[in-house]
Enzyme design. Structure first.
Site, PDB file in Angstrom:
ATOM      1  N   ASP A   1       1.053  -1.164  -0.631  1.00 17.27           N
ATOM      2  CA  ASP A   1       0.224   0.085   0.044  1.00 17.27           C
ATOM      3  C   ASP A   1       1.142   1.052   0.375  1.00 17.27           C
ATOM      4  OD1 ASP A   1      -2.779  -0.893   0.116  1.00 17.27           O
ATOM      5  OD2 ASP A   1      -2.501  -1.607   2.025  1.00 17.27           O
TER       6      ASP A   1
ATOM      7  N   ASP B   1      -2.511  23.988  15.581  1.00 18.07           N
ATOM      8  CA  ASP B   1      -2.624  22.427  14.722  1.00 18.07           C
ATOM      9  C   ASP B   1      -2.216  21.770  14.706  1.00 18.07           C
ATOM     10  OD1 ASP B   1      -3.643  20.724  13.216  1.00 18.07           O
ATOM     11  OD2 ASP B   1      -3.436  22.552  11.425  1.00 18.07           O
TER      12      ASP B   1
ATOM     13  N   GLU C   1      -0.351  17.270   9.330  1.00 20.26           N
ATOM     14  CA  GLU C   1       0.021  18.220   8.305  1.00 20.26           C
ATOM     15  C   GLU C   1       0.093  19.585   9.067  1.00 20.26           C
ATOM     16  OE1 GLU C   1      -2.589  16.015   8.771  1.00 20.26           O
ATOM     17  OE2 GLU C   1      -2.778  14.976   7.068  1.00 20.26           O
TER      18      GLU C   1
ATOM     19  N   ALA D   1     -15.401  19.009  10.175  1.00 18.54           N
ATOM     20  CA  ALA D   1     -16.182  17.925   8.468  1.00 18.54           C
ATOM     21  C   ALA D   1     -16.662  19.079   8.027  1.00 18.54           C
ATOM     22  CB  ALA D   1     -16.709  17.084   8.528  1.00 18.54           C
TER      23      ALA D   1
ATOM     24  N   ARG E   1     -14.273  22.764   6.665  1.00 14.98           N
ATOM     25  CA  ARG E   1     -13.095  22.220   6.068  1.00 14.98           C
ATOM     26  C   ARG E   1     -12.020  22.837   6.440  1.00 14.98           C
ATOM     27  NH1 ARG E   1     -14.276  20.380   0.540  1.00 14.98           N
ATOM     28  NH2 ARG E   1     -15.696  21.601   0.402  1.00 14.98           N
ATOM     29  N   MET E   2     -12.111  23.758   7.068  1.00 18.65           N
ATOM     30  CA  MET E   2     -11.079  24.883   7.151  1.00 18.65           C
ATOM     31  C   MET E   2     -11.075  24.546   8.954  1.00 18.65           C
ATOM     32  SD  MET E   2     -12.494  28.468   5.945  1.00 18.65           S
ATOM     33  CE  MET E   2     -13.321  28.365   6.757  1.00 18.65           C
ATOM     34  N   SER E   3      -9.783  24.867   9.244  1.00 17.52           N
ATOM     35  CA  SER E   3      -8.721  25.457  10.221  1.00 17.52           C
ATOM     36  C   SER E   3      -8.482  26.759  10.682  1.00 17.52           C
ATOM     37  CB  SER E   3      -7.996  24.116  11.110  1.00 17.52           C
ATOM     38  OG  SER E   3      -6.550  24.250  10.825  1.00 17.52           O
TER      39      SER E   3
ATOM     40  N   ASP F   1      -5.246  -4.555   6.181  1.00 17.94           N
ATOM     41  CA  ASP F   1      -5.986  -4.181   7.665  1.00 17.94           C
ATOM     42  C   ASP F   1      -7.532  -3.980   7.785  1.00 17.94           C
ATOM     43  OD1 ASP F   1      -6.212  -1.636   6.263  1.00 17.94           O
ATOM     44  OD2 ASP F   1      -5.515  -0.830   7.938  1.00 17.94           O
TER      45      ASP F   1
END
Lengths: 698, 546
Positions: free
Chosen positions: A317, A354, A358, A390, A393-395, A533
């Site tokens: 994977d 954050d 990412e 969700a 869709r931003m922080s 998995d």
């Protein structure tokens, strides 16, 4: 679009580096003390019923009995010496097996401790009742709360909990188990640390994961693997040949006027038959499994370990195996007159609080490229962090009148528009380009002084783990083709495949595509290995020749595969392949060594037997062994001692470096073939130097 | 011309001729055993014996065919000899005694051609031509058939069919051996080999005494005797007899004939498996061992105390060494000199050549299948040493394959050592039979059992083997030494054919290079050496070290 992964997954980021440092598949440490502690077990193995399982050593056992009888009838230093050393030969073989088994036993012991008789809280029609863990049946629902031990293997069907699995994996960091995902499997004997879950039991008592593991490491259910059987047949053939050669020698010797005693003939026979490999064969097999266990991999059968050495195609994977599990920021593209420095400052600020991988990677990138501090100042700490959701869709962060947001292009644009800002026309093409190249664009916007504007775009890309290219090159040298499996589009997949150096890739892969690929490879006669998995991986795991299920995975996946990796490290497949190969190589090398030894033994024993009748045969006594008795006894002693000397090698496995088949064969023929011819000449000569000092022999 | 130069010229010519012929002959052999077409004569024959030539057989059926055919052959050949007085051209030589008749029947059916009789005295032309010569053809054809069945095991995949034994037998005889034997017989005739149906001529010698000089249809017998790696002479002196082998040209031609098919079969093998280099690597192993043993025998004889003892002056030391090496390396067993009279090392060399298991290059068909069996064992060990489940030519070598190969390899040493061992234990047997005491006597006994068990058939002389014990035990050794490996080889072929072919990958150990050749050659030598060193120590080694 993926921005964050909320599962606290143990990402084995350091695995390739660690693996690179210990390129050689080593084994556990062997200490001479183990010989001593295994002695009682070794003595028990003198039982002829045990010896019968190993044709080569059974011949030695019978020979020892025979020589002992004759030695009692005609006791002399020589006859007693030969009898004793023949028994030692059997003992050393037993010892090799006992030591190998002993290492597993210690592991089994610690596992048994986890098998406390847990009391289960069984749910029947919503009502709890307390029953012994051993009474649980498949399908039962049990409740487990913080501090309690999970009474049996199963899947979480309700709730989420952190679980301490250190009893099984040795890893102290707790893991999260939750219902409904690919992380729903729990193992009996592990402890819930927080929260409450309902578990549906999936195995019968006595057949749980821990039970199987104990049986495995103890070698209780050890059956000979196909290759071991084939090798045993070959060794038996050699034994029969030598038996015939020695039996037929007596009439020839008698005809020549020099009939030999049973003691001498037995000594010759034992020296010729492949006792070295015969004695170590089962230890090699047990140690091979043990090496897997030490790497926290459980194989359901030795057959799977052997198959691992034969793998032609490896399905890997992309995410988590070839690339880091999370995407990382690799580039900042400023738009609309923003300078890169300004963009960096804005995006750093938005990511400081954050905690996602990412977000951290953005802070690291800013620190690395623009020299910005990775730590927030006191002032910055006063900002209010806006978490990703969700919905939005931003922080981002709100600090005074400054607001910074980063996130999906559509969401951020909408936010800018809402706040009356204009979106630069540059943004669209940049976003499209990053997407086309397989990256993930994060658009960064801010409201500064009441004016909303887009400042730039952060490129998140897959980062190939360091050292992967080299590993794949090694695999290629071993003749193994690697195929990367990913859900990405073909363009992205190709870019990463090229970067990682895999041989092929399967893009936009659905589980059934994976299955089809495995079938297609197998149709062509190839053996395929894969890791998986999820429940939807289970059919492919079952279809593949070596299917390694991750311990974090579902019970279905663990049932379907023939190995379970407790560390859930997909790159371990490469090590498993190496262990499989090493197992076979060790058998082959010691067989070659054992057979090659015979030449020197002929040079020692034949002149000793027949120089009396044909003095010219003494020219063959090139080791200048003192007397016929010392020559024969020295050969027997060497033959016994070499077993002990090679026990560490059998347990550790011979050195294996990935290289072409020809190079491997050349090396092993040189080391174990030629070495096998030369070593006993030196060995027997040395032993003779001591033996000749014994009165009545020298 | 110095003898050494003459010898080198002969060897060079032989190698050049074999190099020239192996390509067309090998490709022809490959075609013969792979074409679906039947000739008209064959179709008629199949109809006559009620065989469906297009029905292929499982390995068991194929083996039953081989065993059944050979059993009937033994019975018929036995009866022919016992009923000799009823046949024409018997010259009043009478019925062959039972023990001898059994031994001869076993010997010719197993392609051994060990001769415990004096042909000129015992055998009439009818038994010779209808019995022994027929077996010279068909026993060689059986060997070819089994080799081809094994090759099919390697090239076929997921099938239980190995071809049709009767078709292979007929094709080997009609398409390969008969035409080649015909041409060779004419060539031998032209070079001076005798061909006559008379029992002999009576001449008055220079001493004034009249002698009977035996005659026989030798040229036609000689051709198939060599071509089929049979070796049973129509005269007692075999190829040392001037009527069988009159000059150095016939000598060279005869050596060429006995090498031709075994050498070409490697090419046929390479062609059939689709990689000629697979065949060449086998040929190189055979060639190196053959040349090495030639060097040993030649050197030993040239430096012995009595270089020409036991040899024909027509052929000299080199011509004799070349013949001796080739005949013992091919399971032929014809001789143009008496190996018993060779030096300890030289005679030991001919013995060792047989103990290699007759695969350098071995008999017709038997050489190829024997070396393939050895390759299976060598690749099993090599496969382990490179860390993969062993495979050869794309077929995995597991329990079944190793068992079959092991049985095949075990057969020869088992019957040889047990036979020789029992012979030595039996009171009086050996003392009656041997003319030489000590190490040389032991070499003679070993040689007899090695020759029988390896289906070679050459005799070391110096030993009388006409007692019931020797006649029957050597006969049994020949049959077991022949048919146990054949059944094992067919079983091996069956389990190989059933497998799917594994594609070659970068991890596959190549079996076309010098490394594999070394491994295979080493295995041949090592297996023989480890098995027989103790026995050899008391015979040839003790002699050679004197």
């Amino acid at each position: 679009m993926t921005t964050t992964t909320h599962h606290p997954q143990r990402t084995p980021q350091d695995a390739p580096a660690a693996a690179a440092a210990t390129r050689q598949v080593g084994g556990g440490v062997f200490s001479p003390r183990q010989l001593l502690t295994s002695l009682p077990d070794a003595l028990r193995k003198f039982d002829p019923r045990h010896q019968l399982r190993n044709p080569v050593m059974f011949v030695v056992w019978v020979g020892s009995v025979l020589v002992t009888v004759f030695a009692i009838g005609d006791p002399s230093g020589f006859s007693i010496g030969v009898a004793a050393w023949l028994w030692f030969t059997v003992l050393f073989a037993n010892l090799a097996e006992a030591v190998a088994e002993g290492r597993g036993k210690a592991q089994a012991e610690s596992l048994r401790r986890t098998k406390t008789d847990a009391v289960a809280r069984r749910l029947v029609d919503g009502v709890e009742e307390r029953v012994a863990g051993t009474e649980l049946r498949i399908g039962d629902l049990v409740v487990v709360e913080a501090g309690e031990v999970i009474p049996g293997d199963g899947d979480v069907v309700e709730g989420i909990a952190t679980v301490d699995e250190s009893a099984i994996t040795g890893e102290s960091a707790p893991v999260i188990r939750e219902s409904g995902g690919d992380r729903c499997a729990v193992t009996g004997g592990t402890t819930v640390l927080s929260d409450r879950v309902v578990v549906r039991v999936t195995t019968k008592p006595g057949e749980s994961f821990v039970d199987r593991m104990i049986a495995l490491v103890e070698g209780a259910q050890r059956q000979k693997t196909p290759n071991e059987i084939a090798l045993t047949i070959l060794l038996s053939t050699l034994t029969i040949i030598f038996l015939l050669a020695v039996v037929a020698l007596q009439p020839m010797a008698a005809y020549s006027g020099s009939a030999q005693s049973v003691i001498v003939l037995t000594a010759l026979l034992v020296c010729l038959i492949p006792t070295t490999i015969g004695a170590l064969l089962s230890a090699i097999g047990i140690a091979g499994m043990d090496r897997l266990v030490q790497r926290n991999v459980l194989a359901t059968s030795g057959k799977a370990v052997e198959a691992a050495g034969d793998i032609d195609t490896l399905l890997l994977d992309k995410t988590g195996t070839i690339t880091f599990g999370n995407r990382r920021a690799t580039e900042l593209v400023a738009v609309g007159g923003t300078t890169p420095e300004e963009l960096a400052a804005a995006v750093r600020l938005s990511s400081l609080a954050d905690g996602t991988p990412e977000g951290r990677s953005i802070v690291e990138l800013c620190a690395e490229r623009f020299g910005l501090s990775a730590e927030p100042t006191d002032h910055e700490k006063t900002g209010e962090f806006v978490e990703f959701s969700a919905n939005t869709r931003m922080s981002g962060i709100d600090l005074g009148d400054l607001s910074v947001r980063k996130g999906a292009a559509g969401a951020v644009r909408a936010w800018v528009a809402e706040n009356g800002g204009e979106v630069s026309s540059e943004v669209g093409p940049v976003v499209d380009e990053i997407s086309a190249q397989g990256g993930t664009p994060l658009v960064v916007a801010e409201i500064r002084g009441g004016v909303a504007s887009v400042r730039g775009v952060v490129r998140l890309s897959d980062v190939v783990k360091p050292g992967m290219r080299e590993r794949f090159a090694e695999l290629r040298a071993m003749g193994i083709r690697t195929v990367m499996v990913t859900g990405d589009n073909p363009l992205t997949a190709k870019a990463i495949a090229d970067e990682a150096g895999v041989d092929d890739f399967l893009a936009e892969a659905k589980p059934e595509d994976k299955m089809a690929l495995i079938r297609q490879e197998q149709e062509g006669g190839k053996l395929v290995a894969m890791t998986g998995d999820g429940t939807n991986d289970a059919p492919a795991l079952a279809q593949s020749d070596v299917g390694v299920a991750m311990n974090t995975g579902t019970s279905a996946a663990k049932e379907a595969g023939n190995m379970v990796d407790l560390d859930s490290d997909p790159t371990k497949l490469i090590e498993i392949v190496e262990i499989g190969k090493q197992l076979l190589i060790t058998r082959g090398a010691l067989t070659t060594f054992s057979v090659a030894n015979d030449l020197a033994k002929y040079f020692a024993i034949l002149p000793a037997m027949f120089a009396g009748i044909y003095p010219q045969l003494d020219k063959l006594n090139i080791m200048h062994l003192a007397t016929p008795q010392s020559a024969i006894l020295s050969a027997v002693i060497f033959n016994a001692l070499i077993i002990v000397v090679l026990i560490p090698l059998a347990l550790r496995g011979v050195r294996y470096r990935p290289s072409s088949a020809s190079a491997l064969l050349r090396r092993n023929l040189l080391v174990y073939g030629l070495g096998g011819v030369v070593t006993p000449f030196a060995g027997i000569w040395l032993v003779d130097l001591l033996v000749r000092l014994v009165p009545g022999i020298g | 011309m110095s003898p050494t130069l003459a010898g080198l010229l002969q060897a060079g010519l032989l190698i050049a001729a074999l190099a020239a012929v192996h390509r067309p002959l090998g490709d022809y052999l490959a075609r013969v055993f792979s074409t679906p077409e039947h000739t008209r004569a064959e179709t008629a024959l199949y109809r006559l014996v009620r065989v469906d030539p297009d029905a292929e057989q499982r390995w068991g059926t194929y083996a039953q065919g081989v065993l059944g055919f050979s059993f009937v052959s033994v019975v018929l050949l036995y009866l022919l000899q016992r009923l000799q007085p009823l046949l024409p051209f018997d010259f009043g030589r009478g019925a062959v005694p039972p023990g001898m008749a059994f031994n001869n029947a076993a010997s010719f059916v197993s392609n051994t051609n060990w001769q415990s009789y004096v042909p000129e005295v015992v055998m009439g032309h009818a038994v010779q031509m209808v019995g022994l010569t027929v077996q010279n053809f068909v026993s060689a054809a059986v060997g070819l058939a089994v080799a081809m069945a094994l090759v099919r095991g390697f090239i076929r995949s997921r099938t239980d069919r190995l071809g049709n034994f009767w078709v292979d037998l007929v094709r080997g005889t009609l398409r390969v051996l008969l035409p080649m034997a015909f041409v060779s017989a004419v060539a031998l005739l032209a070079l001076g080999v005798v061909m006559s149906l008379r029992s002999g001529v009576t001449v008055v010698g220079p001493d004034g005494v009249s002698h009977t000089i035996a005659l026989a249809p030798a040229a036609s017998q000689e051709a198939i005797k060599m071509l089929g790696t049979n070796g049973g002479g129509i005269f007692n002196a075999n190829s040392a007899h001037p009527f069988e082998n009159p000059n150095s040209w016939t000598n060279l031609l005869e050596i060429f004939l006995l090498m031709a098919i075994p050498v070409s079969l490697t090419r046929a093998f390479g062609t059939l498996v689709g990689n000629r280099r697979q065949g060449y690597v086998l040929l190189s192993v055979m060639g190196v061992l053959w040349a090495g043993m030639l060097g040993v025998i030649w050197w030993a004889e040239a430096h012995g105390l009595r270089p020409l003892e036991g040899k024909e002056t027509r052929f000299g030391v080199a011509g004799s060494a070349l013949f001796a090496d080739s005949t013992t390396g091919t399971s032929t067993g014809a001789v143009n000199s008496m190996h018993d009279s060779f030096s300890g090392l030289g005679g030991g060399g001919t013995l060792l050549n047989m103990l290699f298991g007759e695969m350098t290059p071995g008999g017709v068909g038997t050489g190829l299948y024997s070396i393939l069996v050895m390759a299976v064992i060598a690749m099993f060990l090599a496969g382990l040493m490179v860390g993969r489940t062993p495979e050869y030519l794309g077929k995995k070598l597991g329990k079944r394959e190793v068992t079959a190969a092991a049985v095949s390899i075990l057969a020869m040493p088992t019957v040889l050592l047990l036979g020789a061992g029992i012979a030595l234990v039996l009171p009086g047997e050996v003392d009656k039979a041997l003319n030489n005491p000590g190490a040389h006597g032991l070499s003679e006994v070993l040689y007899a059992y090695a020759s029988a068990s390896n289906n070679n058939g050459s005799a070391f002389a110096g030993i009388t083997v006409t007692s019931d014990w020797f006649q029957s035990s050597l006969g049994v050794c020949m049959l077991l030494g022949r048919f146990i490996p054949i059944v094992a080889v067919l079983a091996l072929a069956g389990s190989l054919a059933a497998q799917r072919k594994v594609p070659e990958s970068a991890g596959t150990l190549p079996t076309t290079g010098p490394l594999f050749a070394t491994l295979l050659g080493g295995s041949v030598v090592l297996v023989a050496a480890l098995t027989f060193i103790p026995a050899l120590a008391l015979g040839p080694i003790a002699e050679a070290l004197l």
